[in-house]
Scaffold this active site. Structure first.
Site, mmCIF file in Angstrom:
data_model
loop_
_atom_site.group_PDB
_atom_site.id
_atom_site.type_symbol
_atom_site.label_atom_id
_atom_site.label_comp_id
_atom_site.label_asym_id
_atom_site.label_seq_id
_atom_site.Cartn_x
_atom_site.Cartn_y
_atom_site.Cartn_z
ATOM 1 N N CYS A 156 0.830 -1.243 0.017
ATOM 2 C CA CYS A 156 0.071 0.006 0.031
ATOM 3 C C CYS A 156 0.956 1.261 -0.025
ATOM 4 O O CYS A 156 1.448 1.730 0.996
ATOM 5 C CB CYS A 156 -0.952 0.222 1.161
ATOM 6 N N SER A 215 -1.039 2.113 4.789
ATOM 7 C CA SER A 215 -0.760 0.836 5.261
ATOM 8 C C SER A 215 -1.773 -0.145 4.953
ATOM 9 O O SER A 215 -1.781 -1.031 6.079
ATOM 10 C CB SER A 215 -0.354 0.811 6.784
ATOM 11 N N CYS A 216 -2.701 -0.119 4.145
ATOM 12 C CA CYS A 216 -3.716 -1.084 3.844
ATOM 13 C C CYS A 216 -3.012 -2.452 3.720
ATOM 14 O O CYS A 216 -2.138 -2.913 2.972
ATOM 15 C CB CYS A 216 -4.656 -0.981 2.627
#
Lengths: 231, 205
Positions: free
Chosen positions: B106, B110-111
């Site tokens: 990501c 911070s997916c």
């Protein structure tokens, strides 16, 4: 926005270093920041897009020099202040003086499990047809908004192929700035590495033809895309 | 050396004090309940972690019907195992093969698929990985000691929307006699992000 969070393709940060057997948290305050952030999210005063924008709009020097949970701490403080839930004076004195925002009721322990398990789906129903089909060539738009977008700098004004139609999802660009969900079609768009980074860059990395097949896939909403009929 | 340690210490103390003050203020105002905060933390410490993803992978290796379902509708297939939690609402599984290696990143934040992998490690959230994965994925893999064969192409998935990606690594060699449970023990977190490949199992005598 072109902020400190839009990192794709930046250089100079050095190698990726993994901490062996890394714990989830390195200090108790990190646990509390994670828990508080998730608990406040359940309060419904802001959505995930507003929450991401609060973090990515930190000044780049602060964003890049803060640990991740520090970024989260700064993000929730910013959102709490914007929503008149806390003030600087309250933070400094650790004493409540602003009136309470009554719409926010604390998530209770007995509801934690159900809340976490339910999540917050981003898909929505729509009777609008999708504008693009799988296999179609598209070009991303060239935008540089000061507000939130999920079209990273490195993928703007680039040609790619629709490789999957995901469905209709909340549009972060409007959702993050209080302009509503404006749910629209979301696609997986596949770009050749060469299209994004150029021949030289890609060929420098490995001297074989395999790299020419390397791809980068992004999930992009319909308003980010235009049909591209060039060959 | 001492002054460096002291710097770190005072820094931590400062943020620790600020977080403590915030939590007490939010509790006093009725915006959070500290026991609920404990519950959330404990959920990710004890219940939700890479063991969930390892279960999905091992099942994909051993159950043809599940494997097909995962390719067609990963969200439904993964949810059917009870892994429905937040940051896993919309899932996609990507399958490694001798020709193709998948890597998930990501770049914008911070997916990460919390429902199947738990909380992301620090390196996943940090600038070196987020900046380099899209422009130099082979360099990132080299940082992890992974060198792919020449004919393998790399597909990087930048998690820009609410779709979360789970890499299904290739089943390691010498594992034909292992059942789903034993196989799940071999699946590492990094192999499900794409920064590791699974080593062949030790040959049984």
């Amino acid at each position: 926005m072109n902020g400190g969070a839009d990192l794709g393709g930046m250089m100079g940060f050095g190698p990726v270093i993994e901490e062996p057997d890394e714990p989830n948290f390195h200090a108790q305050w990190e646990e509390r920041v994670l828990g508080i952030t998730v608990a406040l999210g359940a309060c419904g005063q802001w959505n995930i897009d507003q929450s991401r924008f609060a973090r990515e709009s930190l000044p780049p020097a602060i964003y890049l020099s803060s640990s991740y949970y520090e970024i989260w701490y700064r993000g929730i403080v910013k959102l709490l202040k914007q929503n008149h839930m806390i003030s600087d004076k309250e933070l400094a004195t650790a004493q409540a003086s602003l009136p309470r925002v009554d719409e926010c009721n604390a998530l209770l322990p007995e509801n934690v499990e159900a809340t976490l398990m339910a999540g917050s789906p981003a898909n929505r129903k729509s009777d609008q047809p999708a504008a693009f089909d799988v296999g179609q060539q598209v070009r991303t738009i060239n935008i540089h908004p000061e507000t939130h977008t999920r079209l990273p700098r490195y993928a703007r004004d680039k040609t790619g192929i629709i490789s999957k139609v995901h469905g209709v999802h909340v549009l972060p660009d409007t959702s993050a700035v209080g302009q509503g969900e404006q749910a629209t079609w979301l696609y997986k768009v596949s770009f050749d590495a060469q299209t994004l980074w150029g021949d030289t860059r890609v060929n420098e990395q490995v001297n074989n033809k395999a790299t020419n097949k390397d791809k980068v896939h992004l999930d992009l909403w319909q308003p980010y895309l235009k049909a591209d009929t060039t060959l | 050396m001492h002054s460096h340690d002291d710097d770190d210490h005072s820094h931590l103390t400062d943020i620790e004090a600020r977080v403590r003050a915030l939590e007490s203020l939010l509790g006093e105002k009725g915006y959070i309940n500290s026991t609920a905060v404990d519950e959330i933390v404990q959920t990710y410490e004890k219940k939700i972690g890479p063991q969930n993803g390892a279960h999905v992978v091992a099942k994909a290796w051993t159950d043809k019907q599940f494997n097909d379902w995962l390719r067609k509708d990963a969200t439904a297939a993964i949810h059917s195992l009870g892994y429905t939690s937040r940051q896993g609402e919309h899932m996609e599984a990507v399958f490694n093969s001798p020709d193709t290696h998948h890597l998930v990143v990501c770049t914008l934040c911070s997916c990460y698929p919390w429902s199947v992998l738990g909380l992301p490690p620090t390196w996943y959230k940090s600038p070196p990985y987020r900046s380099k994965a899209v422009i130099d994925p082979r360099g990132v893999l080299a940082d992890f000691g992974v060198h792919l064969p020449e004919h393998t192409s790399i597909e990087v998935h930048d998690s820009t929307a609410e779709i979360r990606y789970l890499v299904i690594p290739e089943r390691p060699a010498n594992t034909d006699d292992l059942d789903e449970k034993a196989l799940s023990q071999l699946v590492t977190r990094n192999s499900m992000i794409g920064t590791a490949i699974l080593a062949p199992a030790e040959k049984t005598k």
